[in-house]
Design an enzyme around this catalytic site. Structure first.
Site, PDB file in Angstrom:
ATOM      1  N   ASN A 288       0.828  -1.207   0.000  1.00 23.03           N
ATOM      2  CA  ASN A 288       0.000   0.000   0.000  1.00 23.03           C
ATOM      3  C   ASN A 288       0.860   1.254   0.000  1.00 23.03           C
ATOM      4  OD1 ASN A 288       0.741  -0.820   2.633  1.00 23.03           O
ATOM      5  ND2 ASN A 288      -0.872   0.407   3.553  1.00 23.03           N
ATOM      6  N   TYR A 289       2.016   1.207   0.657  1.00 22.60           N
ATOM      7  CA  TYR A 289       2.912   2.354   0.630  1.00 22.60           C
ATOM      8  C   TYR A 289       3.645   2.453  -0.709  1.00 22.60           C
ATOM      9  CZ  TYR A 289       1.796   3.184   5.454  1.00 22.60           C
ATOM     10  OH  TYR A 289       1.107   3.471   6.613  1.00 22.60           O
ATOM     11  N   HIS A 290       3.809   1.341  -1.367  1.00 23.78           N
ATOM     12  CA  HIS A 290       4.345   1.369  -2.730  1.00 23.78           C
ATOM     13  C   HIS A 290       3.412   2.177  -3.634  1.00 23.78           C
ATOM     14  CE1 HIS A 290       6.249  -0.223  -6.421  1.00 23.78           C
ATOM     15  NE2 HIS A 290       5.009  -0.276  -6.885  1.00 23.78           N
ATOM     16  N   TYR A 445      -1.534   0.273  14.457  1.00 24.42           N
ATOM     17  CA  TYR A 445      -0.196   0.821  14.223  1.00 24.42           C
ATOM     18  C   TYR A 445       0.605   1.030  15.503  1.00 24.42           C
ATOM     19  CZ  TYR A 445      -0.022   1.689   9.180  1.00 24.42           C
ATOM     20  OH  TYR A 445       0.071   1.552   7.820  1.00 24.42           O
TER      21      TYR A 445
END
Length: 648
Positions: A288-290, A445
């Site tokens: 997702n951060y990609h 998180y």
């Protein structure tokens, strides 16, 4: 002039900037380029020290400004939105926001922050609540509701909340408040979103000349705060740089606007080379951060185009972004979802298709992107099936691109950092529209001890599809030994130094493009309990301790069996299994470990066959280690009567 309100804003600025304001008279005009085209009247009034008229001229300038374009929201779009029906979620956020019931995180929903708004309220000790409160997710919905309805209540309340936040959150209020309200990531988010909000509300009578000065001072403070506090690395730094470009592009009237744009562009030009592997994968290895990184790079490029600064990005910049898009296509399942490795969460095919559609606008000649943007109606699927992203260690075995395909995506990566989990060897398996072996996910998180306990459960190596010694977390630094692809057999072999005294070596074979064979070896002096862990999708499963197998039992007949072969003393142990597809949501699921004592330095070896099948009766499977005539170690297996020999 409302000097009290202005003084509050100025104190916020002077609290941590080199003084750009002095005395009781506002010097906001010192942070603006008074020689900027269109500022002639503003400059004249400032020179005459008639600051009231200067403010009025400044407001008139911004209301008449047409030369600056925004990537997402432009004032000429207002008529198109008039009377437009908003989706229920957007309207709910806006209307609840009027009552100070703020949507701070989709994992929690709404919290009541009180009539006067307690910006330091922390109802659950999850850090994300405090951080994301300061992203004001309900403000843009209020802007959309204002344009849709024309009701001034949205503009009036937004102006009040903006002033209240500025008053209650000066930098330096406390170390804790700075940590949450002024973290660079949240500061940058506000810098980006306030460009949207400016366009939504600038024409409202509630957006007064006094408020404009407060807004500009606060905005300048934000942009300079980013510059003074860049994150060290990772996606946070990318977000900060991209949003600084937004600041300099949308408000070129600031004296430091050119510096903001240049710094942002320079950072992204540097970081795209640092953060993106040659195979196209972003180095945090959380998919997702990609995707976030792809969109950051593209948003920055688009804003640079609007500022006529596109040439500041080399051609290699856009080529790298294009490679990143192809990388995520290779690491995705036919429904556009991708593995929940590290801190990734399950995404919808609709959201991913929108991404591809957006990316296609930038790369219209890329037929692979077109294929995904149109769900295969146009363009071309990639010209290969299985694909190894060998720099980042993401390997995909597949026999097709349609939903009836079989696809296994495995992570055997170099070290990453915060978002990465100790999970090398883990994988997800998709067969005919069903993800049979989803990654555990991340659930939550960060926060207090109780929150971290919840997070750390999902980070454990033992809740991933891999091998452990004494159920301890592993080190991550895989090294590829072999990767080969052919019509009949795809193979990956890698080694990971999982512990100081134990290496995990794994072969993965995709046989006849139909089933998988995994060979796992625990090599080294380490002793204790070796466990080979597997987890299935939620639902019923048939666990057979005698046969050392576990199989799904779906009524539609689309099923999978996992059967393990190892030392005679190997046991099948049922474990606690959970999966989290989204924040603060978890589901129980079947999980097992194949357990073998390791009393000395001898290698412990396992063979696992993962075989999809139709119906309720699993195939007959046999497997064993043998030695060939030329003294090579092999796996001999029989699946449904067909014999296979695999060189290890």
């Amino acid at each position: 002039m409302k000097t009290g309100i202005l003084l509050t804003a100025l104190l916020v600025a002077t609290a941590f900037l080199n003084p750009v304001f002095a005395g009781d008279t506002p010097k906001v005009y010192e942070i603006l380029n008074l020689d900027f085209p269109g500022f002639e009247k503003v400059k004249q009034h400032v020179e005459n020290k008639d600051y009231t008229k200067a403010q009025e001229a400044l407001l008139d300038y911004y209301r008449q400004r047409t030369s600056i374009k925004h990537p997402d929201v432009n004032r000429e779009d207002k008529q198109k939105m008039k009377g437009k029906r908003l989706d229920e979620s957007t309207l709910e956020k806006a209307n609840n926001g009027l009552k100070h019931h703020f949507f701070v995180h989709k994992g929690y929903g709404y919290f009541d922050f009180g009539d006067t708004i307690n910006w330091q309220y922390w109802p659950v000790k999850d850090n994300e609540i405090r951080w994301q409160l300061n992203r004001m997710y309900w403000w843009i919905p209020m802007g959309e509701a204002y344009w849709s309805t024309g009701d001034e209540k949205y503009a009036k309340e937004w102006v009040w909340q903006m002033r209240d936040w500025i008053k209650d959150n000066p930098r330096g209020l406390s170390k804790e408040n700075d940590r949450f309200a002024w973290r660079p990531l949240e500061t940058a988010r506000r810098v980006q979103d306030q460009t949207n909000l400016f366009n939504y509300f600038i024409d409202s009578p509630n957006f007064t000349a006094d408020f404009l000065v407060e807004f500009l001072v606060n905005y300048y403070v934000h942009a300079e705060c980013i510059r003074q506090n860049y994150s060290e690395r990772g996606n946070h730094l990318l977000f900060e740089a991209q949003r600084l470009i937004y600041a300099g592009g949308f408000f070129p009237e600031f004296i430091n606007a050119g510096t903001w744009r240049k710094e942002g562009i320079d950072i992204l030009n540097t970081e795209i080379e640092k953060q993106v592997y040659a195979d196209g994968m972003q180095y945090e290895l959380s998919l997702n951060y990609h995707i976030a990184a792809i969109n950051i790079f593209l948003k920055a490029l688009y804003m640079a185009q609007l500022c006529n600064m596109e040439d500041e990005f080399p051609k290699s910049y856009s080529a790298c972004i294009e490679n990143m898009i192809i990388a995520i296509a290779n690491a995705s399942f036919p429904d556009y979802t991708y593995p929940m490795f590290s801190d990734a969460k399950r995404v919808s095919d609709g959201s991913m298709q929108k991404n591809y559609q957006s990316w296609l606008k930038v790369f219209p000649d890329n037929e692979v992107i077109r294929y995904f943007a149109t769900k295969g109606k146009n363009g071309n699927a990639p010209g290969h099936l299985s694909k190894g992203l060998t720099n980042s260690g993401i390997y995909t075995f597949r026999n097709g691109w349609k939903k009836d395909a079989t696809v296994l995506i495995l992570k055997a990566s170099p070290p990453a950092f915060w978002h990465s989990q100790p999970d090398n060897g883990t994988f997800e398996l998709w067969v005919k529209g069903r993800n049979f072996m989803p990654d555990a996910g991340c659930y939550v998180y960060s926060g207090d001890d109780e929150i971290m306990k919840l997070r750390n459960w999902y980070r454990q190596t033992k809740v991933h599809q891999t091998l452990t010694l004494n159920n301890e977390n592993i080190n991550v630094d895989a090294h590829q030994i072999r990767w080969s692809v052919s019509p009949d057999l795809d193979e990956l072999k890698y080694s990971n130094p999982s512990y100081d005294n134990l290496d995990h070596e794994r072969n993965v074979f995709f046989v006849d493009q139909s089933f998988f064979v995994l060979v796992d070896k625990a090599i080294g002096k380490g002793t204790g309990q070796v466990d080979l862990h597997y987890q299935l999708i939620e639902g019923n499963a048939n666990v057979n301790a005698k046969a050392k197998s576990i199989a799904t039992t779906f009524d539609d007949g689309n099923n999978v069996i996992i059967r393990c072969f190892g030392p005679k003393t190997m046991e099948l142990i049922e474990e606690e299994g959970k999966v989290s597809y989204s924040y603060r949501k978890e589901i129980e699921r079947p999980a097992v470990a194949f357990r073998q004592p390791k009393p000395d330095g001898k290698t412990v070896k396992f063979i696992t066959v993962i075989c999809p099948f139709d119906g309720q009766k699993a195939p007959e499977i046999k497997a064993a280690f043998i030695t060939s005539k030329d003294n090579k170690e092999q796996v001999e297996l029989v699946v449904n009567g067909k014999k296979h020999l695999l060189d290890i």
